[in-house]
Scaffold this motif. Structure first.
Motif, PDB file in Angstrom:
ATOM      1  N   MET A   1       0.844  -1.172   0.000  1.00 26.21           N
ATOM      2  CA  MET A   1       0.000   0.000   0.000  1.00 26.21           C
ATOM      3  C   MET A   1       0.889   1.235   0.000  1.00 26.21           C
ATOM      4  SD  MET A   1      -2.948   1.193   2.656  1.00 26.21           S
ATOM      5  CE  MET A   1      -4.229   0.430   1.685  1.00 26.21           C
ATOM      6  N   VAL A   2       0.511   2.210  -0.803  1.00 22.11           N
ATOM      7  CA  VAL A   2       1.217   3.488  -0.860  1.00 22.11           C
ATOM      8  C   VAL A   2       0.232   4.568  -0.412  1.00 22.11           C
ATOM      9  CG1 VAL A   2       2.419   5.144  -2.321  1.00 22.11           C
ATOM     10  CG2 VAL A   2       2.660   2.705  -2.773  1.00 22.11           C
ATOM     11  N   TYR A   3       0.610   5.303   0.646  1.00 21.69           N
ATOM     12  CA  TYR A   3      -0.252   6.334   1.212  1.00 21.69           C
ATOM     13  C   TYR A   3       0.349   7.722   1.034  1.00 21.69           C
ATOM     14  CZ  TYR A   3      -1.913   9.504   4.877  1.00 21.69           C
ATOM     15  OH  TYR A   3      -2.376  10.605   5.566  1.00 21.69           O
ATOM     16  N   SER A   4      -0.440   8.608   0.458  1.00 26.50           N
ATOM     17  CA  SER A   4      -0.148  10.035   0.406  1.00 26.50           C
ATOM     18  C   SER A   4      -1.416  10.741  -0.039  1.00 26.50           C
ATOM     19  CB  SER A   4       0.978  10.359  -0.576  1.00 26.50           C
ATOM     20  OG  SER A   4       1.200  11.767  -0.599  1.00 26.50           O
ATOM     21  N   HIS A   5      -1.620  11.951   0.440  1.00 26.00           N
ATOM     22  CA  HIS A   5      -2.769  12.723  -0.019  1.00 26.00           C
ATOM     23  C   HIS A   5      -2.516  13.280  -1.424  1.00 26.00           C
ATOM     24  CE1 HIS A   5      -0.267  16.107   1.214  1.00 26.00           C
ATOM     25  NE2 HIS A   5      -1.121  16.935   0.646  1.00 26.00           N
ATOM     26  N   ARG A   6      -1.259  13.238  -1.863  1.00 24.81           N
ATOM     27  CA  ARG A   6      -0.900  13.782  -3.174  1.00 24.81           C
ATOM     28  C   ARG A   6      -0.668  12.654  -4.183  1.00 24.81           C
ATOM     29  NH1 ARG A   6       3.948  17.523  -1.691  1.00 24.81           N
ATOM     30  NH2 ARG A   6       4.415  16.917  -3.815  1.00 24.81           N
ATOM     31  N   PRO A   7      -1.458  12.617  -5.256  1.00 29.91           N
ATOM     32  CA  PRO A   7      -1.305  11.558  -6.258  1.00 29.91           C
ATOM     33  C   PRO A   7       0.090  11.525  -6.884  1.00 29.91           C
ATOM     34  CG  PRO A   7      -3.209  12.952  -6.770  1.00 29.91           C
ATOM     35  CD  PRO A   7      -2.547  13.521  -5.558  1.00 29.91           C
ATOM     36  N   GLU A   8       0.727  12.680  -7.026  1.00 29.81           N
ATOM     37  CA  GLU A   8       2.061  12.702  -7.646  1.00 29.81           C
ATOM     38  C   GLU A   8       3.112  12.040  -6.756  1.00 29.81           C
ATOM     39  OE1 GLU A   8       1.455  16.869  -5.817  1.00 29.81           O
ATOM     40  OE2 GLU A   8       0.222  15.431  -6.895  1.00 29.81           O
ATOM     41  N   VAL A   9       2.920  12.081  -5.443  1.00 31.16           N
ATOM     42  CA  VAL A   9       3.837  11.396  -4.530  1.00 31.16           C
ATOM     43  C   VAL A   9       3.629   9.888  -4.626  1.00 31.16           C
ATOM     44  CG1 VAL A   9       4.460  11.045  -2.098  1.00 31.16           C
ATOM     45  CG2 VAL A   9       4.061  13.356  -2.963  1.00 31.16           C
ATOM     46  N   ARG A  10       2.363   9.471  -4.652  1.00 28.51           N
ATOM     47  CA  ARG A  10       2.088   8.041  -4.805  1.00 28.51           C
ATOM     48  C   ARG A  10       2.679   7.526  -6.118  1.00 28.51           C
ATOM     49  NH1 ARG A  10      -3.142   9.845  -3.247  1.00 28.51           N
ATOM     50  NH2 ARG A  10      -3.979   9.246  -5.283  1.00 28.51           N
ATOM     51  N   GLU A  11       2.515   8.284  -7.180  1.00 26.26           N
ATOM     52  CA  GLU A  11       3.060   7.890  -8.478  1.00 26.26           C
ATOM     53  C   GLU A  11       4.585   7.827  -8.447  1.00 26.26           C
ATOM     54  OE1 GLU A  11       3.225   9.431 -13.120  1.00 26.26           O
ATOM     55  OE2 GLU A  11       1.747  10.289 -11.766  1.00 26.26           O
ATOM     56  N   ALA A  12       5.216   8.779  -7.784  1.00 29.66           N
ATOM     57  CA  ALA A  12       6.683   8.783  -7.689  1.00 29.66           C
ATOM     58  C   ALA A  12       7.189   7.545  -6.951  1.00 29.66           C
ATOM     59  CB  ALA A  12       7.164  10.059  -6.978  1.00 29.66           C
ATOM     60  N   VAL A  13       6.492   7.131  -5.909  1.00 22.86           N
ATOM     61  CA  VAL A  13       6.890   5.935  -5.155  1.00 22.86           C
ATOM     62  C   VAL A  13       6.748   4.695  -6.025  1.00 22.86           C
ATOM     63  CG1 VAL A  13       6.272   4.429  -3.220  1.00 22.86           C
ATOM     64  CG2 VAL A  13       6.408   6.905  -2.873  1.00 22.86           C
ATOM     65  N   VAL A  14       5.611   4.553  -6.666  1.00 22.44           N
ATOM     66  CA  VAL A  14       5.363   3.386  -7.520  1.00 22.44           C
ATOM     67  C   VAL A  14       6.389   3.323  -8.650  1.00 22.44           C
ATOM     68  CG1 VAL A  14       3.723   2.342  -9.143  1.00 22.44           C
ATOM     69  CG2 VAL A  14       2.918   3.231  -6.938  1.00 22.44           C
ATOM     70  N   THR A  15       6.677   4.457  -9.256  1.00 23.44           N
ATOM     71  CA  THR A  15       7.642   4.512 -10.356  1.00 23.44           C
ATOM     72  C   THR A  15       9.049   4.180  -9.862  1.00 23.44           C
ATOM     73  OG1 THR A  15       6.304   6.149 -11.516  1.00 23.44           O
ATOM     74  CG2 THR A  15       8.623   5.995 -12.142  1.00 23.44           C
ATOM     75  N   ALA A  16       9.442   4.736  -8.717  1.00 24.81           N
ATOM     76  CA  ALA A  16      10.796   4.512  -8.206  1.00 24.81           C
ATOM     77  C   ALA A  16      11.015   3.065  -7.768  1.00 24.81           C
ATOM     78  CB  ALA A  16      11.084   5.457  -7.035  1.00 24.81           C
ATOM     79  N   VAL A  17      10.051   2.486  -7.073  1.00 26.57           N
ATOM     80  CA  VAL A  17      10.197   1.116  -6.584  1.00 26.57           C
ATOM     81  C   VAL A  17      10.009   0.121  -7.726  1.00 26.57           C
ATOM     82  CG1 VAL A  17       9.247  -0.633  -5.020  1.00 26.57           C
ATOM     83  CG2 VAL A  17       9.515   1.735  -4.244  1.00 26.57           C
ATOM     84  N   GLY A  18       9.067   0.403  -8.594  1.00 23.99           N
ATOM     85  CA  GLY A  18       8.818  -0.470  -9.733  1.00 23.99           C
ATOM     86  C   GLY A  18       7.933  -1.655  -9.383  1.00 23.99           C
ATOM     87  N   ARG A  19       7.591  -2.400 -10.412  1.00 29.04           N
ATOM     88  CA  ARG A  19       6.708  -3.557 -10.228  1.00 29.04           C
ATOM     89  C   ARG A  19       7.447  -4.787  -9.712  1.00 29.04           C
ATOM     90  NH1 ARG A  19       1.595  -1.773  -9.896  1.00 29.04           N
ATOM     91  NH2 ARG A  19       1.304  -0.142 -11.424  1.00 29.04           N
ATOM     92  N   ARG A  20       8.759  -4.777  -9.869  1.00 19.74           N
ATOM     93  CA  ARG A  20       9.573  -5.893  -9.369  1.00 19.74           C
ATOM     94  C   ARG A  20      10.876  -5.300  -8.845  1.00 19.74           C
ATOM     95  NH1 ARG A  20      10.236 -11.684 -12.288  1.00 19.74           N
ATOM     96  NH2 ARG A  20      10.972 -12.745 -10.418  1.00 19.74           N
ATOM     97  N   PRO A  21      10.938  -5.005  -7.547  1.00 21.95           N
ATOM     98  CA  PRO A  21      12.093  -4.294  -6.996  1.00 21.95           C
ATOM     99  C   PRO A  21      13.397  -5.077  -7.030  1.00 21.95           C
ATOM    100  CG  PRO A  21      10.509  -4.837  -5.269  1.00 21.95           C
ATOM    101  CD  PRO A  21       9.891  -5.220  -6.567  1.00 21.95           C
TER     102      PRO A  21
END
Length: 135
Positions: A1-21
């Motif tokens: 789960m990725v939590y932030s009130h800002r969608p751009e922060v959630r997107e940055a986390v998902v992009t940085a970690v990736g689908r297979r870390p």
């Protein structure tokens, strides 16, 4: 789960970690949350394997939320918090987070940090109480 009130922060986390870390880990499926109630409900129901919480989220920051989850949920999932300044890493220790990420997120460091936490989950004692990872 990725939590932030800002969608751009959630997107940055998902992009940085990736689908297979890491190659030795399976694919990650993300659930995004913009509110504290969503995080609390999902963690309390045991639906979260790993929570990545934005320390700067509003109105409730991820650092305080991490501490609350660790205090109130018996089988709390591992928690990674993200902070804006490297000097705020001490707050991650206070929050009892399992690891910390610093913005701007470096994809290699973010993926490696999350992979280490996930590996601990697979091979750990199941308590979610590991020492904070320093990056």
């Amino acid at each position: 789960m990725v939590y932030s009130h800002r969608p751009e922060v959630r997107e940055a986390v998902v992009t940085a970690v990736g689908r297979r870390p890491a190659p030795d880990l399976g694919r990650v499926r993300y659930v995004e949350a913009s509110g504290v109630a969503e995080v609390l409900a999902a963690c309390d129901a045991g639906e979260v394997d790993l929570a990545i919480l934005d320390g700067e989220a509003q109105p409730t920051g991820g650092l305080g939320l991490a501490r609350q989850l660790k205090d109130e949920i018996a089988d709390c999932p591992p928690i990674v918090v993200s902070v804006r300044r490297a000097d705020d890493r001490w707050l991650a220790t206070w929050s009892r987070a399992d690891a910390v990420l610093v913005h701007p997120l470096d994809p290699l460091t973010a993926a490696e940090t999350v992979a280490e936490v996930l590996r601990g989950l697979e091979g750990g004692n199941g308590t979610g109480d590991s020492a904070p990872v320093r990056r």
